[in-house]
Design a protein around this motif. Structure first.
Motif, PDB file in Angstrom:
ATOM      1  N   VAL A   1       9.371  -9.727  10.818  1.00  0.00           N
ATOM      2  CA  VAL A   1       9.075  -9.058   9.549  1.00  0.00           C
ATOM      3  C   VAL A   1       8.975  -7.582   9.898  1.00  0.00           C
ATOM      4  O   VAL A   1       8.207  -7.187  10.781  1.00  0.00           O
ATOM      5  CB  VAL A   1       7.779  -9.595   8.917  1.00  0.00           C
ATOM      6  CG1 VAL A   1       7.411  -8.785   7.681  1.00  0.00           C
ATOM      7  CG2 VAL A   1       7.940 -11.070   8.551  1.00  0.00           C
ATOM      8  N   LEU A   2       9.798  -6.778   9.267  1.00  0.00           N
ATOM      9  CA  LEU A   2       9.911  -5.364   9.624  1.00  0.00           C
ATOM     10  C   LEU A   2       8.713  -4.559   9.134  1.00  0.00           C
ATOM     11  O   LEU A   2       8.086  -4.895   8.114  1.00  0.00           O
ATOM     12  CB  LEU A   2      11.205  -4.785   9.053  1.00  0.00           C
ATOM     13  CG  LEU A   2      12.488  -5.499   9.510  1.00  0.00           C
ATOM     14  CD1 LEU A   2      13.704  -4.879   8.843  1.00  0.00           C
ATOM     15  CD2 LEU A   2      12.625  -5.475  11.024  1.00  0.00           C
ATOM     16  N   ALA A   3       8.416  -3.481   9.848  1.00  0.00           N
ATOM     17  CA  ALA A   3       7.322  -2.586   9.473  1.00  0.00           C
ATOM     18  C   ALA A   3       7.559  -2.049   8.067  1.00  0.00           C
ATOM     19  O   ALA A   3       8.697  -1.864   7.647  1.00  0.00           O
ATOM     20  CB  ALA A   3       7.222  -1.441  10.477  1.00  0.00           C
ATOM     21  N   GLY A   4       6.475  -1.802   7.359  1.00  0.00           N
ATOM     22  CA  GLY A   4       6.575  -1.255   6.008  1.00  0.00           C
ATOM     23  C   GLY A   4       6.330  -2.271   4.912  1.00  0.00           C
ATOM     24  O   GLY A   4       6.342  -1.923   3.733  1.00  0.00           O
ATOM     25  N   TRP A   5       6.083  -3.552   5.265  1.00  0.00           N
ATOM     26  CA  TRP A   5       5.829  -4.544   4.218  1.00  0.00           C
ATOM     27  C   TRP A   5       4.490  -4.237   3.562  1.00  0.00           C
ATOM     28  O   TRP A   5       3.592  -3.687   4.172  1.00  0.00           O
ATOM     29  CB  TRP A   5       5.905  -5.965   4.771  1.00  0.00           C
ATOM     30  CG  TRP A   5       4.894  -6.329   5.824  1.00  0.00           C
ATOM     31  CD1 TRP A   5       4.973  -6.085   7.157  1.00  0.00           C
ATOM     32  CD2 TRP A   5       3.662  -7.025   5.632  1.00  0.00           C
ATOM     33  NE1 TRP A   5       3.886  -6.578   7.816  1.00  0.00           N
ATOM     34  CE2 TRP A   5       3.051  -7.162   6.901  1.00  0.00           C
ATOM     35  CE3 TRP A   5       2.996  -7.545   4.524  1.00  0.00           C
ATOM     36  CZ2 TRP A   5       1.819  -7.790   7.082  1.00  0.00           C
ATOM     37  CZ3 TRP A   5       1.775  -8.172   4.712  1.00  0.00           C
ATOM     38  CH2 TRP A   5       1.202  -8.285   5.970  1.00  0.00           C
ATOM     39  N   THR A   6       4.408  -4.550   2.281  1.00  0.00           N
ATOM     40  CA  THR A   6       3.203  -4.241   1.505  1.00  0.00           C
ATOM     41  C   THR A   6       2.759  -5.460   0.717  1.00  0.00           C
ATOM     42  O   THR A   6       3.512  -6.420   0.558  1.00  0.00           O
ATOM     43  CB  THR A   6       3.457  -3.087   0.510  1.00  0.00           C
ATOM     44  OG1 THR A   6       4.501  -3.487  -0.396  1.00  0.00           O
ATOM     45  CG2 THR A   6       3.867  -1.820   1.226  1.00  0.00           C
ATOM     46  N   ILE A   7       1.541  -5.383   0.205  1.00  0.00           N
ATOM     47  CA  ILE A   7       1.059  -6.410  -0.710  1.00  0.00           C
ATOM     48  C   ILE A   7       0.995  -5.807  -2.106  1.00  0.00           C
ATOM     49  O   ILE A   7       0.855  -4.596  -2.268  1.00  0.00           O
ATOM     50  CB  ILE A   7      -0.327  -6.969  -0.300  1.00  0.00           C
ATOM     51  CG1 ILE A   7      -1.390  -5.867  -0.305  1.00  0.00           C
ATOM     52  CG2 ILE A   7      -0.252  -7.650   1.043  1.00  0.00           C
ATOM     53  CD1 ILE A   7      -2.808  -6.382  -0.123  1.00  0.00           C
ATOM     54  N   LYS A   8       1.154  -6.666  -3.112  1.00  0.00           N
ATOM     55  CA  LYS A   8       1.044  -6.188  -4.485  1.00  0.00           C
ATOM     56  C   LYS A   8       0.645  -7.340  -5.393  1.00  0.00           C
ATOM     57  O   LYS A   8       0.717  -8.508  -5.003  1.00  0.00           O
ATOM     58  CB  LYS A   8       2.336  -5.529  -4.959  1.00  0.00           C
ATOM     59  CG  LYS A   8       3.469  -6.478  -5.245  1.00  0.00           C
ATOM     60  CD  LYS A   8       4.638  -5.741  -5.884  1.00  0.00           C
ATOM     61  CE  LYS A   8       5.481  -6.726  -6.655  1.00  0.00           C
ATOM     62  NZ  LYS A   8       6.443  -6.109  -7.515  1.00  0.00           N
ATOM     63  N   ASP A   9       0.241  -6.999  -6.596  1.00  0.00           N
ATOM     64  CA  ASP A   9      -0.105  -7.997  -7.606  1.00  0.00           C
ATOM     65  C   ASP A   9       1.173  -8.379  -8.333  1.00  0.00           C
ATOM     66  O   ASP A   9       1.804  -7.546  -8.971  1.00  0.00           O
ATOM     67  CB  ASP A   9      -1.122  -7.412  -8.582  1.00  0.00           C
ATOM     68  CG  ASP A   9      -1.644  -8.443  -9.578  1.00  0.00           C
ATOM     69  OD1 ASP A   9      -1.129  -9.582  -9.599  1.00  0.00           O
ATOM     70  OD2 ASP A   9      -2.561  -8.106 -10.335  1.00  0.00           O
TER      71      ASP A   9
ATOM     72  N   THR B   1      -6.000 -10.121  -4.484  1.00  0.00           N
ATOM     73  CA  THR B   1      -7.263  -9.647  -3.935  1.00  0.00           C
ATOM     74  C   THR B   1      -7.001  -8.587  -2.878  1.00  0.00           C
ATOM     75  O   THR B   1      -5.958  -8.602  -2.224  1.00  0.00           O
ATOM     76  CB  THR B   1      -8.083 -10.797  -3.311  1.00  0.00           C
ATOM     77  OG1 THR B   1      -9.326 -10.289  -2.834  1.00  0.00           O
ATOM     78  CG2 THR B   1      -7.332 -11.454  -2.170  1.00  0.00           C
ATOM     79  N   THR B   2      -7.924  -7.663  -2.747  1.00  0.00           N
ATOM     80  CA  THR B   2      -7.926  -6.746  -1.607  1.00  0.00           C
ATOM     81  C   THR B   2      -9.189  -6.988  -0.798  1.00  0.00           C
ATOM     82  O   THR B   2      -9.502  -6.239   0.109  1.00  0.00           O
ATOM     83  CB  THR B   2      -7.863  -5.277  -2.068  1.00  0.00           C
ATOM     84  OG1 THR B   2      -8.966  -5.021  -2.948  1.00  0.00           O
ATOM     85  CG2 THR B   2      -6.550  -4.973  -2.773  1.00  0.00           C
ATOM     86  N   ASN B   3      -9.890  -8.056  -1.130  1.00  0.00           N
ATOM     87  CA  ASN B   3     -11.162  -8.402  -0.509  1.00  0.00           C
ATOM     88  C   ASN B   3     -10.920  -9.320   0.689  1.00  0.00           C
ATOM     89  O   ASN B   3     -11.308 -10.478   0.680  1.00  0.00           O
ATOM     90  CB  ASN B   3     -12.075  -9.066  -1.552  1.00  0.00           C
ATOM     91  CG  ASN B   3     -13.499  -9.157  -1.074  1.00  0.00           C
ATOM     92  OD1 ASN B   3     -13.882  -8.513  -0.113  1.00  0.00           O
ATOM     93  ND2 ASN B   3     -14.272  -9.975  -1.750  1.00  0.00           N
TER      94      ASN B   3
END
Length: 188
Positions: A107-115, A176-178
């Motif tokens: 999995v390449l650098a730069g992946w993010t989480i989102k709603d 969640t960001t918790n």
């Protein structure tokens, strides 16, 4: 003898049976069925494609351990960049946005989480780092202590050696960001 004249026929509309109450929409059930169907198709594709390396360690002429001593050549290698999980089985701890490798994929650098609107999801790309065609299936867990706050299942289509593709990720929990720890492991 002639029959008596009959009165003219009047148009009568057809009689419709009484309609019941409007049908209920089952949106949630439909969404779950669609997601389940997508996973079933992806699993079937992975199984049909063979899904893994069937060579045995030490087999083949490209293995320096089994090559005759006279043909062994020492090639200088560039220093390797350390990638999380590269030397571990799984699950392993990863950092959001940092590259990590599991088996034949990175999995390449730069992946993010989102709603995603229905839960926490991941946006990013994966690369086949093996010499064989392969499909990636990975589960990423977001934890607070030992409690799983959310899971995200990600996959790619079949990738040839070196190919990169945007991951398909489906949430299995609320946004969640918790969380204080993120782990990743190959789904199979």
């Amino acid at each position: 003898m002639a029959s008596p004249p009959q009165p003219p026929q009047l148009f009568q509309p057809p009689i419709h049976p009484q309609q019941g109450p409007p049908k209920k929409k089952h949106t949630g059930r439909t969404v779950l069925l669609v997601i389940g169907s997508v996973f079933a198709v992806l699993i079937a594709i992975a199984i049909a494609s063979g899904g893994g390396d069937t060579t045995k360690p030490g087999a083949g002429s490209n293995n320096p351990a089994t090559a005759p001593a006279a043909t062994k050549a020492v090639e200088p290698k560039a220093p390797a960049t350390k990638v999380a999980c590269a030397d571990q089985d799984a699950p392993c701890v990863v950092t959001v946005g940092s590259a990590f490798a599991l088996g034949k994929h990175q999995v390449l650098a730069g992946w993010t989480i989102k709603d995603s609107g229905i839960g926490l999801t991941i946006v990013g790309k994966a690369k086949n780092i093996s010499d064989d065609a392969s499909t990636m299936f990975v589960t990423v867990k977001f934890l607070r202590g030992d409690e799983v706050m959310a899971n995200v299942m990600c996959n790619t289509g079949e990738l040839l050696a070196g190919q990169i593709e945007t991951m398909n990720c489906l949430p299995e929990g609320t946004y969640t960001t918790n969380f204080d720890k993120v782990t990743a492991e190959a789904a199979f």
